[in-house]
Design a protein around this motif. Sequence first.
Motif, mmCIF file in Angstrom:
data_model
loop_
_atom_site.group_PDB
_atom_site.id
_atom_site.type_symbol
_atom_site.label_atom_id
_atom_site.label_comp_id
_atom_site.label_asym_id
_atom_site.label_seq_id
_atom_site.Cartn_x
_atom_site.Cartn_y
_atom_site.Cartn_z
ATOM 1 N N GLU A 234 75.879 29.857 47.599
ATOM 2 C CA GLU A 234 75.566 30.619 48.808
ATOM 3 C C GLU A 234 74.105 30.414 49.218
ATOM 4 N N LEU A 235 73.211 30.446 48.251
ATOM 5 C CA LEU A 235 71.796 30.222 48.541
ATOM 6 C C LEU A 235 71.566 28.816 49.093
ATOM 7 N N PHE A 236 72.243 27.838 48.504
ATOM 8 C CA PHE A 236 72.102 26.465 48.975
ATOM 9 C C PHE A 236 72.569 26.355 50.429
ATOM 10 N N GLN A 237 73.717 26.960 50.741
ATOM 11 C CA GLN A 237 74.230 26.915 52.106
ATOM 12 C C GLN A 237 73.277 27.605 53.075
ATOM 13 N N ARG A 238 72.728 28.750 52.667
ATOM 14 C CA ARG A 238 71.758 29.456 53.511
ATOM 15 C C ARG A 238 70.522 28.589 53.715
ATOM 16 N N GLY A 239 70.070 27.950 52.655
ATOM 17 C CA GLY A 239 68.913 27.067 52.754
ATOM 18 C C GLY A 239 69.149 25.916 53.714
ATOM 19 N N MET A 240 70.345 25.349 53.684
ATOM 20 C CA MET A 240 70.665 24.254 54.603
ATOM 21 C C MET A 240 70.645 24.738 56.054
ATOM 22 N N LYS A 241 71.186 25.921 56.310
ATOM 23 C CA LYS A 241 71.174 26.474 57.666
ATOM 24 C C LYS A 241 69.743 26.729 58.127
ATOM 25 N N LEU A 242 68.927 27.281 57.235
ATOM 26 C CA LEU A 242 67.533 27.546 57.582
ATOM 27 C C LEU A 242 66.776 26.252 57.834
ATOM 28 N N SER A 243 67.045 25.241 57.038
ATOM 29 C CA SER A 243 66.410 23.936 57.217
ATOM 30 C C SER A 243 66.771 23.342 58.576
ATOM 31 N N GLN A 244 68.034 23.420 58.938
ATOM 32 C CA GLN A 244 68.477 22.920 60.240
ATOM 33 C C GLN A 244 67.841 23.708 61.375
ATOM 34 N N LEU A 245 67.736 25.010 61.211
ATOM 35 C CA LEU A 245 67.113 25.855 62.229
ATOM 36 C C LEU A 245 65.650 25.469 62.428
ATOM 37 N N CYS A 246 64.932 25.295 61.327
ATOM 38 C CA CYS A 246 63.522 24.890 61.409
ATOM 39 C C CYS A 246 63.393 23.536 62.102
ATOM 40 N N ASN A 247 64.269 22.610 61.760
ATOM 41 C CA ASN A 247 64.242 21.291 62.376
ATOM 42 C C ASN A 247 64.498 21.392 63.875
ATOM 43 N N GLN A 248 65.463 22.205 64.286
ATOM 44 C CA GLN A 248 65.751 22.385 65.708
ATOM 45 C C GLN A 248 64.558 22.980 66.443
ATOM 46 N N LYS A 249 63.925 23.966 65.825
ATOM 47 C CA LYS A 249 62.767 24.597 66.458
ATOM 48 C C LYS A 249 61.613 23.603 66.602
ATOM 49 N N LEU A 250 61.410 22.762 65.593
ATOM 50 C CA LEU A 250 60.365 21.741 65.681
ATOM 51 C C LEU A 250 60.674 20.729 66.782
ATOM 52 N N GLU A 251 61.929 20.327 66.893
ATOM 53 C CA GLU A 251 62.314 19.387 67.940
ATOM 54 C C GLU A 251 62.098 19.985 69.319
#
Length: 84
Positions: free
Chosen positions: A35-52
Amino acid sequence: MANEAELSFEAAMSELEQVVNQLERGDVPLEQAIELFQRGMKLSQLCNQKLEQVERKIEIIVEEDGAYRKKAFGGTEEEGGVSL
């Protein structure tokens, strides 16, 4: 955990750091680790989208032949941008 759409980049990064710290300790049960890994992946994608999104908004002012021009951040020279 806040709603992803409401998280600022800084808040998402902070939560991602917490997730990574928990996973690195290695003392969480397997199901929670997944669950933590999945949450981390979602957060990573969110950060990447915000940077883009931010990169698309940034314009770099460059001096060329004694004049200043605006160029889009991250584009190619042919597209009128500067690649980093």
